[in-house]
Design an enzyme around this catalytic site. Structure first.
Site, PDB file in Angstrom:
ATOM      1  N   GLU A  73    -138.382 -46.994  -9.660  1.00  0.00           N
ATOM      2  CA  GLU A  73    -138.014 -48.244  -8.984  1.00  0.00           C
ATOM      3  C   GLU A  73    -139.029 -49.363  -9.216  1.00  0.00           C
ATOM      4  O   GLU A  73    -138.660 -50.540  -9.250  1.00  0.00           O
ATOM      5  CB  GLU A  73    -137.828 -48.007  -7.489  1.00  0.00           C
TER       6      GLU A  73
ATOM      7  N   PHE B  61    -133.425 -37.996   6.569  1.00  0.00           N
ATOM      8  CA  PHE B  61    -133.760 -37.760   5.166  1.00  0.00           C
ATOM      9  C   PHE B  61    -133.801 -39.093   4.404  1.00  0.00           C
ATOM     10  O   PHE B  61    -132.885 -39.895   4.509  1.00  0.00           O
ATOM     11  CB  PHE B  61    -132.733 -36.819   4.530  1.00  0.00           C
ATOM     12  N   GLN B  62    -134.862 -39.287   3.665  1.00  0.00           N
ATOM     13  CA  GLN B  62    -135.089 -40.513   2.893  1.00  0.00           C
ATOM     14  C   GLN B  62    -135.036 -41.775   3.759  1.00  0.00           C
ATOM     15  O   GLN B  62    -134.574 -42.819   3.320  1.00  0.00           O
ATOM     16  CB  GLN B  62    -134.115 -40.626   1.711  1.00  0.00           C
TER      17      GLN B  62
ATOM     18  N   LYS C 122    -126.178 -47.342   5.128  1.00  0.00           N
ATOM     19  CA  LYS C 122    -125.039 -46.827   4.371  1.00  0.00           C
ATOM     20  C   LYS C 122    -123.707 -47.043   5.098  1.00  0.00           C
ATOM     21  O   LYS C 122    -122.704 -47.363   4.472  1.00  0.00           O
ATOM     22  CB  LYS C 122    -125.244 -45.339   4.084  1.00  0.00           C
TER      23      LYS C 122
ATOM     24  N   MET D  72    -161.737 -53.439 -18.799  1.00  0.00           N
ATOM     25  CA  MET D  72    -162.324 -54.386 -17.855  1.00  0.00           C
ATOM     26  C   MET D  72    -163.194 -53.639 -16.842  1.00  0.00           C
ATOM     27  O   MET D  72    -164.242 -54.127 -16.431  1.00  0.00           O
ATOM     28  CB  MET D  72    -161.222 -55.175 -17.148  1.00  0.00           C
TER      29      MET D  72
END
Lengths: 598, 192
Positions: free
Chosen positions: A69, A131-132, A181, A501
């Site tokens: 993502e 969940f999630q 959802k 760096m």
């Protein structure tokens, strides 16, 4: 699919009969109404209804499946930065949303307009550690310009329209829409964008004319002026760059720019001093230090630009044009603040300059330019060339040579580190929106997905991600995305096996104790490219370099170019920490420079 | 916030030394916001995220039809920081107006406090006597306790609480400052 079309067409033919749509249908309908053509995302349980609609609307909206993502957000940023449009991403709840956080923060700090839709667990499960489940609006509140949790399907269309409006108006930034959802399944009423726009927040864009007049009068009397421009000019659109060029031409003033503003003014013109700041040019930083009038347009006095603030440009009267009023007087006190869109402010400045027939003080300006030429003569970007080892600067000079010869439009993205600064110093940018880099947040792993986003928007252009071998590994999985969608991005790795760096700072600031900055067991990038289905090339000596770059430009496939560069090279000039603009380290010779400066 | 830390930082830091801190000022801000979910968290998050101080905070819906709430924050900082706070607040999407009542001049600040004092005998009588002086009303009483209701400035409430300490103070609940400007105008037309 035909029944679906009939459904969405229905309101047009019979407006009286408002047919209810599901939340997911309205999301896609609103995105299409907002002109979204490409959406970067990754599916998951809580966004499946929206993915179902994407499946049904493949002809109208193209979905690009990233491999993580974070990549979706950076790709959306690259798309937005290279087009001036709002980038769009779609991710699932929980880990999908938390992976998006880095990209959102990146977009916030660099003022990139992005709308990210996140799925959420059903409303009746919110707060149950489902969940999630993650508190997406809570987590993203400090890293977005605004965010929404939509709990009613009737609000979906309005929220999407408002999100796009917020993302692109005023100082652009990322906006998150969290949609549970069950709301995606629920039916609601669709609202068109047009009727709503006046109700949304309206930031001020028109400048205060009295302030503009004062600023222009100051410019006309300036003896040692300098323009200091930033990403705000790019964000304001191509018209701002055009007006900036005209204003510089009218006045004959020198101009420098921040990392984010490169390309707004052509690097090829003689008024151009190069980038300023920590790794900016000697002439740009000295001009900033010694100027008597500073005209800041769309830059925010970032700490990487100002160096030590109490010694920053001590003798100048400062004008600051910024669309974000909270950026004014935040780091540096300014004398003439102008809250406005860069386009409007530049247009007003030009109008006043011309109408009042102002002329720059030629004699003073000539003296100023003579001084600047003396600084320029230091040739601060010089490096020791080598016939056996490829110097990273040399590799970029060759890249610039070949891309300038190339007929295609060139877009450059970078990762973060030494290679990024060298790219900013050595690749000249002559047009806005051609340079995409993570400036504010400094996100390693930004470049590859951003390049994919830029290539999606400009399929025929040449898109090069100038990378380091450490940064590229942070989002290397997006190679798979690039190959899948045949976005032939070129990954130009300046491989020194070090986090360059970090190593440079350890050398200068931490007694050469190189703690964890060397990478052992790097992959073979040529084989890695091939494993993903791309092309891998390698240059180990300066003789091989040109051939490899030409080969890279010839192929129409995703390419990784592994340039084995000098492991010890440091990035100069450099303003050490806590120092002012006139205290730069110049010498690229490690033995020579004065370590007491650090 | 973090001022001591900042001063102690010696030049090992990769950042320049922070600016010298000037004198702190206390300002009372009235923030009119759209009453939407998370709006208070957004305003508070701005203060914590940028290291600004909150000395007092009150919030309630003030216009039900328009769905507007008023957040009153008493904050302290240098004049530059106070300016930053106001401008940063104005950048938030649901924030409609920010009024700095301190710079506007005449305004009224009030706090409501509920103060529980448990004592008997002479101390109990003395607490009631002092409550009368402060125009605090007993709103609950038992044979060994009072709950006093007191409105006034922060200083007045502080003073009353101090006086109650030796007289059996056991609990205090206070609302924080609510503030409004004097006179007919709301000062919305003035930009500060």
């Amino acid at each position: 699919m035909s029944t679906k079309e009939a459904k969405t067409e229905a309101p047009k033919t019979a407006p009286a009969e408002t047919k209810k749509l599901t939340g997911a249908e309205m999301v896609i309908k609103a995105l299409i109404e907002q002109g979204v053509e490409v959406i970067f995302g990754y599916p998951g349980g809580a966004v499946l209804p929206i993915y179902d609609e994407i499946f049904k609307n493949q002809d109208k909206i193209k979905h690009v499946l990233v491999r993580q993502e974070g990549g979706a957000l950076h790709a959306a940023e690259g798309y937005a930065r290279s087009t001036g449009k709002v980038g769009c991403a779609l991710v699932t709840s929980g880990p999908g949303a938390t992976n998006a956080v880095t990209g959102l923060t990146d977009a916030l700090l660099d003022s990139i307009p992005v709308v990210c839709i996140t799925g959420q667990v059903p409303t009746f499960l919110i707060g149950t550690d489902a969940f999630q489940e993650a508190d997406t609006t809570g987590i993203t509140r400090p890293c977005t310009k605004h965010n929404y949790l939509v709990k009613d399907a009737d609000d979906i269309a309005e929220t999407v329209h408002e999100a796009f409006h917020v993302a692109r108006s005023g100082r652009p930034g990322p906006v998150v829409i969290d949609i549970p959802k069950d709301v995606q399944f629920a039916k609601g009423e669709y609202h068109e964008a047009k009727k709503l726009e006046q109700q949304f927040y309206q930031p001020k864009t028109q400048p205060d004319m009295a302030a503009i007049e004062a600023a222009v009068e100051l410019m006309a009397s300036a003896k040692q002026p300098v323009f200091y421009t930033g990403g705000g000019v790019i964000n304001a659109g191509p018209e701002a760059s055009k007006l900036l060029r005209e204003l510089v031409k009218e006045t004959g003033f020198p101009i420098t720019s921040t990392l984010m503003g490169l390309g707004a003014y052509p690097a090829a013109n003689k008024e151009w001093l190069g980038m300023l700041g920590m790794h900016g040019t000697f002439e740009a930083n000295w001009a900033m230090h010694d100027c008597d009038v500073m005209i800041n347009i769309g830059a925010r006095f970032d700490d990487r630009v100002t160096g030590r603030t109490d010694k920053f440009s001590p003798n100048s009267t400062k004008v600051h044009v910024d669309i974000d009023a909270s950026s004014i007087n935040k780091n540096i006190h300014v004398d003439i603040p102008i809250v406005a869109d860069a386009t409007e402010a530049l247009r007003a400045m030009l109008d006043v300059w011309k109408k009042r027939k102002y002329k720059a003080d030629e004699a003073a300006l000539k003296k100023w330019w003579d001084q600047i030429e003396k600084w320029r003569a230091k040739n601060c970007l010089a490096y020791k060339s080598d016939s056996k080892i490829i110097k990273p600067q040399y590799a970029l000079e060759r890249l610039r040579y070949f891309t300038e010869k190339d007929a295609r439009d060139t877009y450059i993205t970078t990762e973060v580190g030494q290679h990024q600064m060298w790219a900013a110093q050595f690749l000249g940018f002559n047009e806005p929106n051609r340079w995409m880099t993570s400036g504010g947040l400094g996100t390693m792993g930004y470049g590859l997905p951003a390049a994919i986003g830029a290539q999606m928007a400009h399929p025929d252009a040449l898109v090069v991600d100038v990378a380091g071998e450490a940064s590229i590994l942070m989002n290397i999985q997006e190679m798979s995305t690039a190959v899948q969608y045949r976005t032939p991005v070129k990954i130009f790795i300046l491989n020194n096996q070090w986090m360059g760096m970090v190593r440079q700072w350890q050398e200068l600031l931490h007694g050469e104790r190189y703690s964890e900055s060397y990478t052992e067991s790097l992959p073979d990038f040529v084989k890695l490219a091939e494993a993903y289905g791309g092309i891998g090339l390698r240059a180990e000596t300066p003789d091989e370099l040109d051939g490899v770059i030409e080969e890279m430009l010839k192929t129409d496939r995703v390419t990784i170019v592994d340039i084995c560069v000098d492991q010890k090279e440091n990035c100069f000039p450099m303003i050490p920490s806590g120092k002012a603009h006139n205290e730069m380290i110049l010498s690229p010779d490690a033995d020579q420079f004065d370590k007491s400066l650090v | 916030m973090n001022q001591a830390k900042r001063k102690n930082k010696k030049s090992k830091s990769v950042y320049a030394p922070g600016p010298d801190q000037g004198a702190l000022e206390s300002h009372t801000l009235a923030i009119i916001v759209k009453n939407e979910p998370g709006v208070l968290a957004r305003v508070i998050g701005l203060f914590t995220g940028r290291g600004y101080n909150i000395d007092s905070l009150t919030v309630a819906e003030t216009d039900h039809e328009e769905g507007m709430s008023r957040i009153t924050i008493v904050s302290s900082g240098t004049p530059e920081v106070i300016e930053q706070i106001k401008e940063s607040l104005r950048q938030l999407v649901p924030v409609k107006r920010v009024r700095d009542l301190t710079t506007f001049g005449p305004h009224i600040e009030r706090e409501l406090a509920l103060i529980k004092v448990a004592s008997t005998g002479e101390r109990r009588i003395e607490s009631l006597r002092l409550a009368d002086v402060f125009r605090a009303r007993p709103v609950d009483s038992t044979l060994e306790s009072f709950v006093f209701e007191l409105t006034g400035t922060t200083e007045k409430v502080d003073a009353f609480i101090d006086l109650m300490k030796p007289l059996g103070l056991v609990d205090v609940s206070r609302t924080g400052v609510a503030a409004i400007s004097r006179g007919a105008t709301t000062h919305d037309e003035i930009t500060d």
